[in-house]
Design a protein around this motif. Structure first.
Motif, PDB file in Angstrom:
ATOM      1  N   ASP A  45       0.815  -1.219   0.000  1.00  0.00           N
ATOM      2  CA  ASP A  45       0.000   0.000   0.000  1.00  0.00           C
ATOM      3  C   ASP A  45       0.845   1.264   0.000  1.00  0.00           C
ATOM      4  OD1 ASP A  45       1.046  -0.077   2.531  1.00  0.00           O
ATOM      5  OD2 ASP A  45      -0.886  -0.127   3.580  1.00  0.00           O
ATOM      6  N   ASP A 187       1.267 -12.085 -15.302  1.00  0.00           N
ATOM      7  CA  ASP A 187       0.429 -12.370 -14.136  1.00  0.00           C
ATOM      8  C   ASP A 187      -0.155 -13.778 -14.206  1.00  0.00           C
ATOM      9  OD1 ASP A 187      -1.436 -12.172 -16.144  1.00  0.00           O
ATOM     10  OD2 ASP A 187      -2.517 -10.462 -15.296  1.00  0.00           O
ATOM     11  N   GLY A 228      -2.588  -8.011  -7.730  1.00  0.00           N
ATOM     12  CA  GLY A 228      -3.560  -6.939  -7.905  1.00  0.00           C
ATOM     13  C   GLY A 228      -3.119  -5.815  -8.813  1.00  0.00           C
ATOM     14  N   HIS A 229      -1.798  -5.642  -8.995  1.00  0.00           N
ATOM     15  CA  HIS A 229      -1.289  -4.487  -9.724  1.00  0.00           C
ATOM     16  C   HIS A 229      -0.130  -4.846 -10.650  1.00  0.00           C
ATOM     17  CE1 HIS A 229      -3.340  -2.486  -6.317  1.00  0.00           C
ATOM     18  NE2 HIS A 229      -3.492  -1.461  -7.154  1.00  0.00           N
ATOM     19  N   TYR A 231       3.381  -2.982 -11.767  1.00  0.00           N
ATOM     20  CA  TYR A 231       4.283  -1.921 -11.315  1.00  0.00           C
ATOM     21  C   TYR A 231       5.342  -1.673 -12.384  1.00  0.00           C
ATOM     22  CZ  TYR A 231       2.304  -3.240  -6.764  1.00  0.00           C
ATOM     23  OH  TYR A 231       1.447  -3.529  -5.736  1.00  0.00           O
ATOM     24  N   ARG A 242       2.155   2.436 -10.730  1.00  0.00           N
ATOM     25  CA  ARG A 242       1.385   1.192 -10.734  1.00  0.00           C
ATOM     26  C   ARG A 242      -0.005   1.431 -11.316  1.00  0.00           C
ATOM     27  NH1 ARG A 242      -0.682  -0.513  -4.622  1.00  0.00           N
ATOM     28  NH2 ARG A 242      -2.172   1.201  -4.326  1.00  0.00           N
ATOM     29  N   VAL A 243      -0.658   0.334 -11.724  1.00  0.00           N
ATOM     30  CA  VAL A 243      -2.005   0.360 -12.257  1.00  0.00           C
ATOM     31  C   VAL A 243      -2.665  -0.970 -11.899  1.00  0.00           C
ATOM     32  CG1 VAL A 243      -1.290  -0.589 -14.492  1.00  0.00           C
ATOM     33  CG2 VAL A 243      -3.397   0.754 -14.340  1.00  0.00           C
ATOM     34  N   ARG A 244      -3.973  -0.950 -11.717  1.00  0.00           N
ATOM     35  CA  ARG A 244      -4.671  -2.208 -11.462  1.00  0.00           C
ATOM     36  C   ARG A 244      -4.619  -3.084 -12.704  1.00  0.00           C
ATOM     37  NH1 ARG A 244      -8.678   1.449  -9.378  1.00  0.00           N
ATOM     38  NH2 ARG A 244      -8.537   1.585  -7.093  1.00  0.00           N
ATOM     39  N   LEU A 245      -4.749  -4.378 -12.501  1.00  0.00           N
ATOM     40  CA  LEU A 245      -4.626  -5.310 -13.618  1.00  0.00           C
ATOM     41  C   LEU A 245      -5.762  -5.187 -14.623  1.00  0.00           C
ATOM     42  CD1 LEU A 245      -3.307  -8.537 -11.837  1.00  0.00           C
ATOM     43  CD2 LEU A 245      -2.023  -6.757 -13.034  1.00  0.00           C
ATOM     44  N   ASP A 246      -6.839  -4.492 -14.264  1.00  0.00           N
ATOM     45  CA  ASP A 246      -7.909  -4.250 -15.238  1.00  0.00           C
ATOM     46  C   ASP A 246      -7.697  -2.949 -16.001  1.00  0.00           C
ATOM     47  OD1 ASP A 246      -8.473  -2.333 -13.343  1.00  0.00           O
ATOM     48  OD2 ASP A 246     -10.475  -3.095 -12.843  1.00  0.00           O
ATOM     49  N   THR A 248      -7.372   0.145 -14.690  1.00  0.00           N
ATOM     50  CA  THR A 248      -7.869   1.340 -14.009  1.00  0.00           C
ATOM     51  C   THR A 248      -6.934   1.727 -12.864  1.00  0.00           C
ATOM     52  OG1 THR A 248      -9.215   0.061 -12.440  1.00  0.00           O
ATOM     53  CG2 THR A 248     -10.235   0.671 -14.544  1.00  0.00           C
ATOM     54  N   GLY A 249      -7.153   2.930 -12.337  1.00  0.00           N
ATOM     55  CA  GLY A 249      -6.412   3.383 -11.165  1.00  0.00           C
ATOM     56  C   GLY A 249      -4.931   3.602 -11.411  1.00  0.00           C
TER      57      GLY A 249
END
Length: 490
Positions: A45, A187, A228-229, A231, A242-246, A248-249
């Motif tokens: 985090d 992943d 989850g991410h 990097y 970093r970014v989410r694997l979908d 977003t974010g």
């Protein structure tokens, strides 16, 4: 049919195979800094950051982790170094390699690209079995990623190549059209590729289909993935994004203030799970009383990405005396991801009727103890044939169980021998002896004293015959034994 339904119902009632893993723990991130010649660390985090866990790393261009250790390449020293995941136990020259650059971990092996000749090397995680030319002539750049089945790498002439995990079947044009593929990551479902020349990260399926050239628009020196991410290190921004694997974010400055970040690694959350080859062991054929069935086996496999510590296996329940644990390479063992062990059980009933019990195996997964149902039915064994000459005689009753002999003791279990003895008696057929009426009449006419004397004489003749007949009677003992494995009690 009624017996079969009873066995199934018993197993359904008994079997409680708790296979769920523990809740995922937070992942960890490590990176190499060319500016400070160090290895940095951050929690998943971003709340905990240590930019100098190791402050003596020499040009750590590639970084990888297996969750227990962190590995990095030191191209100028021709070595791959290692430390424990908690920052201790540093070991320089863990693997000696010529100009190692990118690095990846999969299973029990390290894989790296060599800037000197473009080959891909491989060694075991403990630093043994070093093979610098595992894939010779690969024309590899720094980028490399490995799954359970394949090895992927960027080629110096452009595009991504692929070979099997055994290093054969190279497909040099697996994913063409990428001018400068400097970093790769996976992943387990997708392959991520850093296209440095176009300042973007692309994504494709592991078979090369569905390539998205701009999954994230950013310049990435190295890539890493957890559960989850995605990097990346950005040398221009002196940051880790970093970014989410979908997709977003996007957080381009997830961790900033990192001088010339190079290699990066992320440890996926350690999930400890187990699977069973059978949820229960039913012995469908009725088993003779005090006899042994053929062994039935159940295989326990660690299916998560974390190590699983097993407890002691044992049989319990109302019918525990009717089942024997005859094979056990699971008790008090640590299973790594993908490893398996086996438990063997034999049905040896000591009483008639239906029997059920439970085979238990403790573990440190979230589900705790595995419980495997056992069920079988005992019947009167078939009459055995007589031993020796003469006509068939009846078999004797089953003998008592033999005493268990002490066996080898190991760190996890005790091996004993359990025996059952059956006694078979053979009696020759009786021959009917005809007596003439003339002898009976003569005997009837004799006086009492004479008759008594004759009876005594007949008895005297009969005793040797009885002794001879008894000598022909044979008793045979048949002994059956099985090895039983029991957990140590101390």
């Amino acid at each position: 049919m009624r017996r079969a339904r009873t066995l199934v119902a018993t197993l359904v009632a008994i079997v409680t195979a708790a296979l769920a893993g523990a809740a995922p723990a937070a992942a960890d991130i490590w990176w190499g800094s060319l500016g400070t010649q160090s290895i940095g660390y951050a929690s998943a985090d971003g709340s905990t950051v240590d930019r100098g866990v190791i402050d003596s790393a020499f040009n750590p261009n590639g970084v990888a982790t297996d969750g227990r250790h962190v590995y990095w390449t030191e191209i100028g020293l021709n070595t791959i170094s290692r430390m424990d995941a908690d920052g201790g136990g540093m070991r320089r020259y863990h693997v000696r390699a010529t100009a190692p650059s990118g690095i990846a971990v999969a299973g029990e092996h390290l894989y790296w690209t060599q800037a000197s000749d473009g080959a891909i090397g491989r060694a075991r995680l403990d630093g043994s079995e070093i093979d610098p030319g595992f894939i010779a002539g690969a024309a590899a750049t720094r980028g490399i990623a490995v799954t359970r089945d394949h090895i992927y790498w960027g080629r110096s002439g452009g595009g991504v190549a692929r070979a099997t995990i055994n290093g054969v079947g190279t497909d040099a044009s697996f994913l063409p059209g990428i001018a400068n593929p400097q970093a790769l990551a996976t992943d387990g479902q997708h392959l991520y590729v850093s296209d440095v020349g176009n300042a973007r990260i692309g994504r494709a399926a592991l078979d090369g289909s569905g390539y998205v050239p701009a999954f994230v628009n950013t310049s990435a020196h190295s890539l890493a993935v957890d559960d989850g991410h995605l990097y990346w290190t950005d040398q221009g921004a002196a940051a880790i994004g970093r970014v989410r694997l979908d997709g977003t974010g996007v957080e381009p400055l997830f961790i900033n203030g990192v001088q010339s970040p190079a290699g990066i690694a992320a440890a996926a959350a350690r999930v400890r799970t187990l699977s069973l080859s059978a949820s229960g062991l039913a012995f469908p054929a009725p088993q003779g009383l005090q006899t042994f069935s053929a062994p039935a086996q159940v295989t326990v496999t660690a299916t998560g990405n974390g190590d699983v510590t097993l407890g002691a296996a044992h049989i319990s329940g109302t019918g525990s005396a009717d089942f024997l644990l005859t094979g056990d390479d699971c008790s008090r063992r640590v299973l790594r991801s993908g490893e398996a062990c086996t438990l063997s059980v034999r049905f040896a009933p000591v009483m008639l009727g239906a029997h059920s019990a439970e085979l238990s195996l403790g573990s440190d997964t979230g589900g705790g103890t595995l419980r495997i149902g056992l069920a079988g039915t005992a019947i009167v064994p078939a009459t055995g044939a007589a031993a020796g000459g003469g006509s068939s005689g009846g078999s004797g009753g089953p003998g008592a169980s033999g005493a268990g002999g002490s066996g080898d003791q190991t760190g996890r279990q005790v091996t004993r021998t359990r025996c059952v003895t059956n006694t078979l008696t053979s009696t020759p057929a009786k021959k009917r002896k005809r007596t003439s009426g003339r002898r009976k009449t003569a005997a009837a006419k004799r006086p009492a004293s004479a008759t008594t004397s004759a009876a005594q004489r007949a008895a005297a003749k009969t005793k040797p015959a009885q002794r001879k007949k008894a000598a022909r009677r044979k008793t045979v003992e048949r002994k059956r034994c099985a090895t039983v494995v029991e957990p140590r009690t101390h």
